[in-house]
Write an enzyme that holds these catalytic residues in place. Structure first.
Site, PDB file in Angstrom:
ATOM      1  N   GLY A 244       0.822  -1.203   0.000  1.00 51.70           N
ATOM      2  CA  GLY A 244       0.000   0.000   0.000  1.00 51.70           C
ATOM      3  C   GLY A 244       0.855   1.251   0.000  1.00 51.70           C
ATOM      4  O   GLY A 244       2.030   1.226  -0.386  1.00 51.70           O
ATOM      5  N   GLU A 266       5.696  -3.345   1.203  1.00 54.16           N
ATOM      6  CA  GLU A 266       5.823  -3.012  -0.212  1.00 54.16           C
ATOM      7  C   GLU A 266       5.046  -1.724  -0.446  1.00 54.16           C
ATOM      8  O   GLU A 266       3.826  -1.739  -0.631  1.00 54.16           O
ATOM      9  CB  GLU A 266       5.286  -4.149  -1.087  1.00 54.16           C
ATOM     10  CG  GLU A 266       6.022  -5.468  -0.933  1.00 54.16           C
ATOM     11  CD  GLU A 266       7.427  -5.439  -1.495  1.00 54.16           C
ATOM     12  OE1 GLU A 266       7.810  -4.426  -2.117  1.00 54.16           O
ATOM     13  OE2 GLU A 266       8.150  -6.427  -1.304  1.00 54.16           O
TER      14      GLU A 266
END
Length: 513
Positions: A244, A266
């Protein structure tokens, strides 16, 4: 344009109203508020999902804990066999699932199919990995002692996926976690709940046929209002993989870190391509266009900046503008479309605000940036991709805009280009286009790209699953998918075995009773 996908929805088992909790083969009736899913391509209501509540989640955790006690003791190659069969089942449903991904999220059909292919590919990779959960042996300083390290399953892995890859990110995590002996609880983006429901419908038959314990693969479809910080703060989840924004990722990292849990983050990208005078400009053009407008600029690896040498800047700008003016924009399932819609109207507003910020800071809009309306664009989610000539230090350029907004920046020598390239907070994907080995090797060296992914004569977008995926700096530092990323899903243990009749101490310490 309207395209009927009722046949595919039926094939995938999507009903008009769907429950949001699954423990593998059992669907639980949920009591949370409903979430309706509308296609950004035509604004049509697809179906709805009744969300899980915090109480539902706690029940799933109990089931998952019980399942882990069984699943971890099944030999890894046998766990890999289950994953192999999941890959085969996904092959059967590649077309309808790919179509749903495109329709619910908005990426074009070819990208929808490609995302399901990523799931299949990671299954194949994970099957091989199930026989290679290797440790190392070390020589002991003590006579008749043997040392080695090994890896054990962690437990429950929480996977939070973003809307832009509704199914692939789950597979990257879940398939590796399965062969590692972990169990999984998936919390998907509320913008694409139906894709998650469809995936669990697909894998259910494989789990049932192999007598996989209930609770090994779990779905908890709940937005942050229904299930927020409790998920990340839950000590029952030794690992949380979150995909996100950097803003939310920092919060996730803090909540998981406060309980000394592990996290794979990530987060955002601000990916750049350096284009030198030695580049094949036609090849670079294709890479830039796909990287910038693919998924309508909503990939974490989307090309955000191109850093172009002064001597070719005007030529490349002209080629790029001409290409942008002829991009087919339309319904994600129209085979002629190359640019689909943004995911929702909020994304359109964010895009338009970013373009205004570019103007305020002195940037020049060269093409695009308009919102499209009228026939075929009734959903209000369509825009024309934009190119802006800017300077790298602009505040708006330093931040990721999740939309098809491409920045052009000039440079005069490679050292300057690399400095500009690295001078952003994010560090996910990067590329250089050049046929000069001295330039490309410098880009890949210690003084080159500071990103987790660095490519030569390939764009920033579209990583293969065989390599570890992830980035540095505000991208979070996590790694998923290939290479040795599997180690994050296991706990490492060092073992020493004494096969002598004595008890010598390390470092030669004498301790006589």
């Amino acid at each position: 344009m309207k395209i009927d996908i009722s046949k595919e929805l039926k094939e995938l088992g999507i009903e008009q109203v769907n429950n949001g909790v699954c423990t593998g083969t059992v669907w639980k009736k949920t009591a949370g508020s409903p979430v309706e899913s509308f296609s950004p391509s035509d604004g049509e209501l697809i179906a709805s999902v009744t969300q899980a509540t915090a109480a539902d989640y706690r029940e799933v955790v109990k089931t998952a804990q019980e399942a882990f006690n069984v699943w971890r003791m099944i030999p890894a190659p046998k766990r890999g066999e289950v994953v192999r069969q999941i890959g085969l089942e996904l092959r059967k449903y590649k077309e309808p699932l790919g179509k749903l991904v495109s329709y619910e999220m908005g990426k074009i059909y070819q990208e929808g199919l490609g995302e399901v292919q990523e799931m299949i590919d990671i299954c194949d990779f994970a099957v091989g990995q199930s026989r290679q959960l290797y440790g190392s042996t070390m020589h002991s300083e003590r006579e008749k002692h043997r040392m080695y390290d090994q890896y054990h399953p962690l437990g429950i892995v929480g996977v939070v996926s973003a809307f832009n890859f509704p199914v692939a990110v789950w597979a990257w995590n879940a398939m590796i976690a399965l062969v590692a002996g972990d169990v999984v609880i998936w919390k998907p983006s509320s913008k694409v709940f139906l894709c998650a429901v469809a995936v669990h419908k697909i894998v259910a038959n494989v789990l049932k046929e192999n007598n996989v314990p209930e609770g090994v693969l779990n779905l908890v479809a709940a937005g942050s209002r229904e299930l927020g910080d409790e998920f990340f703060s839950d000590k029952n989840l030794p690992l949380v993989s979150f995909t996100g924004s950097t803003k939310i990722g920092k919060k996730v990292g803090r909540l998981v870190g406060e309980r000394l849990g592990k996290s794979i983050l990530e987060l955002g990208g601000n990916n750049a391509i350096i284009i030198t005078p030695e580049a094949d400009l036609e090849m670079a053009l294709r890479a830039v266009v796909f990287g910038a407008v693919g998924t309508c600029g909503q990939r974490c690896t989307s090309t955000r900046r191109i850093i172009v040498h002064d001597s070719i800047f005007e030529d490349f700008k002209k080629r790029l503008i001409n290409t942008y003016k002829n991009l087919p924009i339309g319904h994600a399932l129209d085979q002629k479309t190359l640019v689909g819609p943004l995911v929702d109207k909020w994304a359109v507003e964010t895009y338009q605000a970013a373009i205004e910020k570019v103007k305020e800071e002195g940037g020049k809009i060269m093409v695009g940036g308009e919102m499209l309306s009228g026939e075929g664009y009734e959903s209000g989610c369509f825009v024309t991709p934009c190119i802006a000539e800017v300077e790298n230090h602009f505040e708006i350029v330093q931040n990721e805009t999740f939309a098809p907004l491409l920045y052009m920046i000039r440079y005069s020598d490679l050292e300057e280009a690399i400095r500009i390239h690295n001078d952003v907070p994010q560090g996910l994907s990067s590329a250089i286009f050049s046929r000069n080995m001295l330039e490309t090797e410098k880009f890949l060296s210690h003084e080159g790209s500071d990103c987790g992914i660095a490519n030569v004569n390939i764009g920033t977008s579209g990583a293969e699953i065989g390599g570890a995926f992830g980035g540095e700096k505000e991208t979070g530092g996590g790694r998923e998918s290939g290479s040795d990323a599997w180690k994050a899903y296991m706990r490492r243990q060092t073992n020493t075995i004494n096969f002598s009749a004595d008890l010598p101490l390390a470092q030669g310490i004498e301790f006589t009773l």
